[in-house]
Design an enzyme around this catalytic site. Structure first.
Site, short mmCIF file in Angstrom:
data_model
loop_
_atom_site.label_atom_id
_atom_site.label_comp_id
_atom_site.label_asym_id
_atom_site.label_seq_id
_atom_site.Cartn_x
_atom_site.Cartn_y
_atom_site.Cartn_z
N ASN A 8 0.87 -1.17 0.00
CA ASN A 8 0.00 0.00 0.00
C ASN A 8 0.91 1.23 0.00
O ASN A 8 1.53 1.54 1.01
CB ASN A 8 -0.89 -0.03 1.26
N LYS A 10 0.19 4.29 -0.22
CA LYS A 10 -0.41 5.48 0.42
C LYS A 10 -0.14 6.73 -0.42
O LYS A 10 -0.19 6.65 -1.64
CB LYS A 10 0.10 5.60 1.87
N HIS A 104 -9.39 1.14 5.23
CA HIS A 104 -8.09 1.33 5.89
C HIS A 104 -8.27 2.26 7.09
O HIS A 104 -9.06 3.22 7.03
CB HIS A 104 -7.07 1.91 4.90
N GLU A 106 -6.59 4.62 8.18
CA GLU A 106 -6.34 6.05 7.92
C GLU A 106 -7.59 6.70 7.32
O GLU A 106 -7.86 7.88 7.58
CB GLU A 106 -5.12 6.19 7.00
N GLU A 177 -4.97 -5.00 10.65
CA GLU A 177 -3.92 -4.01 10.89
C GLU A 177 -4.20 -3.29 12.21
O GLU A 177 -5.03 -2.37 12.25
CB GLU A 177 -3.89 -2.97 9.77
N GLY A 183 3.11 2.13 10.93
CA GLY A 183 4.11 3.19 10.83
C GLY A 183 4.86 3.48 12.12
O GLY A 183 5.55 4.50 12.23
N SER A 221 3.84 -2.20 10.28
CA SER A 221 5.30 -2.26 10.50
C SER A 221 5.94 -3.58 10.06
O SER A 221 6.87 -4.06 10.71
CB SER A 221 5.64 -1.97 11.96
P1 13P Z 1 3.42 0.34 7.61
O1 13P Z 1 3.93 -0.95 7.00
O2 13P Z 1 4.17 1.55 7.12
O3 13P Z 1 3.34 0.24 9.10
O4 13P Z 1 1.91 0.53 7.08
C1 13P Z 1 1.01 -0.52 7.19
C2 13P Z 1 -0.23 -0.16 6.48
O5 13P Z 1 -0.98 0.69 6.92
C3 13P Z 1 -0.52 -0.85 5.22
O6 13P Z 1 -1.82 -0.61 4.79
#
Ligand code: 13P
Length: 260
Positions: A8, A10, A104, A106, A177, A183, A221
């Protein structure tokens, strides 16, 4: 069972040049990596889908090693309409997109996406036969309060609603997740991941027999140096990778961890 390793991207990277370079490096190196039984997928931002699709079209095999996903899909319409800023499922299919990410954390957090909206997004994706990567996960506060299972069960109600109202097949992946692991460099223990994935598997089994083989992947992560810990769990059918997916070598190294 096929393992899914999904990047992803982003809101990254900055330039079209970087996007093309990343996609080219993946296409050039994916066959050498001999990723038997691993399906790769990348989800660039909307503006970069066309460029990535063009690079992915240079893949050697008819069975593509790398599939294309989008990070979102419109809830408003599956086709066309007066919805400024939206991108429909039909438009995505026309761009050779295979899957969409829905729910997601976010988007839940920054755009207040709730179960009703997510249900509509899934319906629109489903109407155009796009696969859905449905993300669920508890916040740090939920985790501390030990209500992870309750939170996940509520989020999975969306999937329940999909199956309550349709008997048609749906291409689905569930991505677990934990919000606090995204992150941050922090990851849950493997035994926690294992028990959460088993809980999700049980929830799906209770909903509909058709859901028994739905892949359940972990995100948060994931890096080359911890991927093996996840791939060694039979309950983990792949990973959803953020930061480490922006480097071709590290993304392919993570995928390599899933080769049996
Ligand atoms: P990270 O691997 O940067 O922690 O992000 C995970 C994520 O949100 C994938 O959708």
């Amino acid at each position: 069972m096929t393992a899914w390793v999904i990047g992803n991207w982003k809101l990254n990277p900055t330039s079209l040049l970087e996007v093309k370079t990343l996609a080219q490096q993946l296409v050039q190196n994916v066959y050498q990596a001999k990723l038997d039984d691993v399906q790769l997928m990348v989800a660039p931002s909307f503006v970069h889908l066309s460029a990535v699709q063009s690079e992915l079209s240079h893949q050697e095999d008819t069975e593509p090693a790398i599939l294309l996903a989008s990070q979102d899909v419109s809830a408003m319409s599956a086709d066309i309409g007066a919805y400024t800023g939206e991108v429909s499922a039909n438009q995505l299919v026309d761009m050779d997109v295979d899957w969409v990410i829905v729910g997601h954390s976010e988007r839940r957090q920054y755009f207040d996406e709730d179960n009703d909206l997510l249900l509509q997004k899934i319906r629109n994706a489903q109407a155009k036969e796009l696969g859905v990567i449905f993300c669920i996960g508890e916040s740090e506060a939920d985790y501390q309060a030990e209500i992870t299972e309750k939170v996940l069960a509520e989020q999975l109600q969306v999937i329940y609603s999909v199956f309550e109202q349709t008997s048609s097949d749906i291409k689905l992946i569930i991505a677990y997740e934990p919000v606090w692991a995204i992150g941050t460099g922090r990851v849950p223990s493997t035994s926690d991941v294992d028990s959460v994935h088993k809980f999700i598997r049980q929830q799906l089994a209770n909903m509909d027999a058709k859901l028994q083989d739905v892949p359940i992947i972990y995100g948060g992560s994931v890096k080359p140096d911890n991927a093996k810990a996840f791939s060694s769990l039979p309950s983990v059918n792949g990973v959803l990778v953020g930061g480490a997916a922006l480097d071709a070598d590290s993304f392919l190294a993570i995928a390599q961890s899933f080769v049996e």
